[in-house]
Write a protein that holds these residues in place. Structure first.
Motif, PDB file in Angstrom:
ATOM      1  N   VAL A 101      -5.137  39.494  -0.842  1.00 21.20           N
ATOM      2  CA  VAL A 101      -5.930  39.134   0.326  1.00 21.20           C
ATOM      3  C   VAL A 101      -7.021  38.129  -0.036  1.00 21.20           C
ATOM      4  O   VAL A 101      -7.245  37.157   0.695  1.00 21.20           O
ATOM      5  CB  VAL A 101      -6.537  40.394   0.991  1.00 21.20           C
ATOM      6  CG1 VAL A 101      -7.404  40.017   2.178  1.00 21.20           C
ATOM      7  CG2 VAL A 101      -5.436  41.346   1.422  1.00 21.20           C
ATOM      8  N   GLU A 102      -7.693  38.335  -1.168  1.00 19.22           N
ATOM      9  CA  GLU A 102      -8.768  37.408  -1.546  1.00 19.22           C
ATOM     10  C   GLU A 102      -8.220  36.005  -1.792  1.00 19.22           C
ATOM     11  O   GLU A 102      -8.802  35.010  -1.354  1.00 19.22           O
ATOM     12  CB  GLU A 102      -9.510  37.922  -2.780  1.00 19.22           C
ATOM     13  CG  GLU A 102     -10.748  37.100  -3.069  1.00 19.22           C
ATOM     14  CD  GLU A 102     -11.632  37.718  -4.144  1.00 19.22           C
ATOM     15  OE1 GLU A 102     -12.725  37.161  -4.341  1.00 19.22           O
ATOM     16  OE2 GLU A 102     -11.250  38.727  -4.762  1.00 19.22           O
ATOM     17  N   ALA A 103      -7.066  35.894  -2.459  1.00 15.59           N
ATOM     18  CA  ALA A 103      -6.459  34.583  -2.694  1.00 15.59           C
ATOM     19  C   ALA A 103      -6.011  33.946  -1.378  1.00 15.59           C
ATOM     20  O   ALA A 103      -6.181  32.739  -1.174  1.00 15.59           O
ATOM     21  CB  ALA A 103      -5.285  34.707  -3.654  1.00 15.59           C
ATOM     22  N   MET A 104      -5.429  34.775  -0.492  1.00 12.84           N
ATOM     23  CA  MET A 104      -4.987  34.263   0.798  1.00 12.84           C
ATOM     24  C   MET A 104      -6.180  33.723   1.591  1.00 12.84           C
ATOM     25  O   MET A 104      -6.135  32.620   2.141  1.00 12.84           O
ATOM     26  CB  MET A 104      -4.289  35.366   1.594  1.00 12.84           C
ATOM     27  CG  MET A 104      -3.793  34.921   2.957  1.00 12.84           C
ATOM     28  SD  MET A 104      -3.059  36.255   3.899  1.00 12.84           S
ATOM     29  CE  MET A 104      -4.431  37.390   4.064  1.00 12.84           C
ATOM     30  N   LEU A 105      -7.271  34.488   1.615  1.00  8.63           N
ATOM     31  CA  LEU A 105      -8.473  34.030   2.316  1.00  8.63           C
ATOM     32  C   LEU A 105      -9.024  32.764   1.664  1.00  8.63           C
ATOM     33  O   LEU A 105      -9.489  31.858   2.359  1.00  8.63           O
ATOM     34  CB  LEU A 105      -9.540  35.120   2.324  1.00  8.63           C
ATOM     35  CG  LEU A 105      -9.296  36.297   3.260  1.00  8.63           C
ATOM     36  CD1 LEU A 105     -10.370  37.359   3.058  1.00  8.63           C
ATOM     37  CD2 LEU A 105      -9.247  35.850   4.704  1.00  8.63           C
ATOM     38  N   GLY A 106      -8.972  32.702   0.339  1.00  5.75           N
ATOM     39  CA  GLY A 106      -9.437  31.505  -0.356  1.00  5.75           C
ATOM     40  C   GLY A 106      -8.699  30.260   0.110  1.00  5.75           C
ATOM     41  O   GLY A 106      -9.303  29.208   0.334  1.00  5.75           O
ATOM     42  N   SER A 107      -7.380  30.375   0.278  1.00  6.46           N
ATOM     43  CA  SER A 107      -6.588  29.233   0.760  1.00  6.46           C
ATOM     44  C   SER A 107      -6.994  28.846   2.180  1.00  6.46           C
ATOM     45  O   SER A 107      -7.136  27.665   2.502  1.00  6.46           O
ATOM     46  CB  SER A 107      -5.100  29.576   0.733  1.00  6.46           C
ATOM     47  OG  SER A 107      -4.667  29.751  -0.583  1.00  6.46           O
ATOM     48  N   ILE A 108      -7.174  29.857   3.017  1.00 12.28           N
ATOM     49  CA  ILE A 108      -7.577  29.591   4.405  1.00 12.28           C
ATOM     50  C   ILE A 108      -8.968  28.950   4.441  1.00 12.28           C
ATOM     51  O   ILE A 108      -9.194  27.962   5.131  1.00 12.28           O
ATOM     52  CB  ILE A 108      -7.545  30.890   5.234  1.00 12.28           C
ATOM     53  CG1 ILE A 108      -6.097  31.369   5.379  1.00 12.28           C
ATOM     54  CG2 ILE A 108      -8.200  30.686   6.598  1.00 12.28           C
ATOM     55  CD1 ILE A 108      -5.974  32.777   5.929  1.00 12.28           C
ATOM     56  N   PHE A 109      -9.889  29.497   3.664  1.00 18.01           N
ATOM     57  CA  PHE A 109     -11.254  28.978   3.666  1.00 18.01           C
ATOM     58  C   PHE A 109     -11.315  27.569   3.078  1.00 18.01           C
ATOM     59  O   PHE A 109     -12.102  26.741   3.535  1.00 18.01           O
ATOM     60  CB  PHE A 109     -12.194  29.914   2.924  1.00 18.01           C
ATOM     61  CG  PHE A 109     -12.339  31.275   3.569  1.00 18.01           C
ATOM     62  CD1 PHE A 109     -11.991  31.489   4.894  1.00 18.01           C
ATOM     63  CD2 PHE A 109     -12.826  32.338   2.839  1.00 18.01           C
ATOM     64  CE1 PHE A 109     -12.121  32.733   5.494  1.00 18.01           C
ATOM     65  CE2 PHE A 109     -12.963  33.596   3.434  1.00 18.01           C
ATOM     66  CZ  PHE A 109     -12.612  33.793   4.754  1.00 18.01           C
ATOM     67  N   ASP A 110     -10.489  27.288   2.064  1.00 12.95           N
ATOM     68  CA  ASP A 110     -10.439  25.931   1.511  1.00 12.95           C
ATOM     69  C   ASP A 110     -10.014  24.926   2.574  1.00 12.95           C
ATOM     70  O   ASP A 110     -10.483  23.789   2.594  1.00 12.95           O
ATOM     71  CB  ASP A 110      -9.475  25.859   0.319  1.00 12.95           C
ATOM     72  CG  ASP A 110     -10.028  26.527  -0.924  1.00 12.95           C
ATOM     73  OD1 ASP A 110     -11.232  26.872  -0.955  1.00 12.95           O
ATOM     74  OD2 ASP A 110      -9.239  26.728  -1.882  1.00 12.95           O
ATOM     75  N   ALA A 111      -9.096  25.347   3.452  1.00 17.73           N
ATOM     76  CA  ALA A 111      -8.651  24.462   4.539  1.00 17.73           C
ATOM     77  C   ALA A 111      -9.697  24.363   5.639  1.00 17.73           C
ATOM     78  O   ALA A 111      -9.818  23.328   6.302  1.00 17.73           O
ATOM     79  CB  ALA A 111      -7.328  24.972   5.111  1.00 17.73           C
ATOM     80  N   MET A 112     -10.469  25.430   5.843  1.00 18.96           N
ATOM     81  CA  MET A 112     -11.475  25.434   6.912  1.00 18.96           C
ATOM     82  C   MET A 112     -12.739  24.656   6.556  1.00 18.96           C
ATOM     83  O   MET A 112     -13.361  24.057   7.426  1.00 18.96           O
ATOM     84  CB  MET A 112     -11.886  26.879   7.236  1.00 18.96           C
ATOM     85  CG  MET A 112     -10.856  27.662   7.991  1.00 18.96           C
ATOM     86  SD  MET A 112     -11.331  29.379   8.202  1.00 18.96           S
ATOM     87  CE  MET A 112     -12.869  29.238   9.107  1.00 18.96           C
ATOM     88  N   GLU A 113     -13.120  24.677   5.306  1.00 22.01           N
ATOM     89  CA  GLU A 113     -14.396  24.071   4.883  1.00 22.01           C
ATOM     90  C   GLU A 113     -14.540  22.612   5.341  1.00 22.01           C
ATOM     91  O   GLU A 113     -15.574  22.238   5.887  1.00 22.01           O
ATOM     92  CB  GLU A 113     -14.552  24.195   3.371  1.00 22.01           C
ATOM     93  CG  GLU A 113     -15.893  23.785   2.851  1.00 22.01           C
ATOM     94  CD  GLU A 113     -17.022  24.749   3.222  1.00 22.01           C
ATOM     95  OE1 GLU A 113     -18.151  24.261   3.417  1.00 22.01           O
ATOM     96  OE2 GLU A 113     -16.783  25.969   3.318  1.00 22.01           O
TER      97      GLU A 113
END
Length: 151
Positions: free
Chosen positions: A39-51
């Motif tokens: 989950v943390e890695a998945m969120l990291g990918s999403i947040f990298d795209a959102m930033e």
């Protein structure tokens, strides 16, 4: 025109931090689940795209690159950036109207085919050659004009 709400960056970043903490709790509480879905890695990918979405100057640069790439396609155009700051983006109007609101019968068979081919070629070139992609390819972001002259 896009105008960023005041203090939205701070709110989004606070939400991201909260979700990261929650993902670490999930990892500890459900280690077998976390082995399958990190989950943390998945969120990291999403947040990298959102930033980058929190700064409209990046979106403006992407639009300019998209405008340049679209020049190779006779049925495509990307609006011009008129003003870009981190919190404000003003662009020209796209010709036509959203394909969501157009009757497909208002286009000739050859127009529909040409537009479809150009859209796919544009997207695939981005994915496989330029290593870029349109992050929001939905009907509301694709405009068309029946009978439009080819460039």
């Amino acid at each position: 025109m896009k105008i960023q709400r005041p203090e939205i960056r701070e709110a989004v970043r606070a939400d991201m931090a909260l979700l990261r903490r929650a993902s670490r709790i999930v990892a500890r509480a459900a280690p077998r689940f976390n082995e399958v879905i990190d989950v943390e890695a998945m969120l990291g990918s999403i947040f990298d795209a959102m930033e980058p979405e929190l700064d409209f100057t990046g979106e403006a640069r992407n639009m300019e690159e998209g405008r340049e790439a679209a020049r190779d396609f006779s049925t495509l155009a990307v609006p011009e950036v008129l003003l870009a700051t981190p919190r404000v983006l003003v662009q020209s109007m796209a010709p036509g109207m959203s394909v969501r609101h157009l009757d497909p019968r208002s286009f000739s068979d050859s127009e529909r085919t040409d537009i479809g081919k150009d859209l796919l070629r544009f997207m695939y070139r981005g994915y496989f050659v330029q290593r870029t992609f349109h992050a929001d390819p939905h009907a509301g972001n694709v405009f068309a004009l029946p009978g439009a002259p080819r460039r």
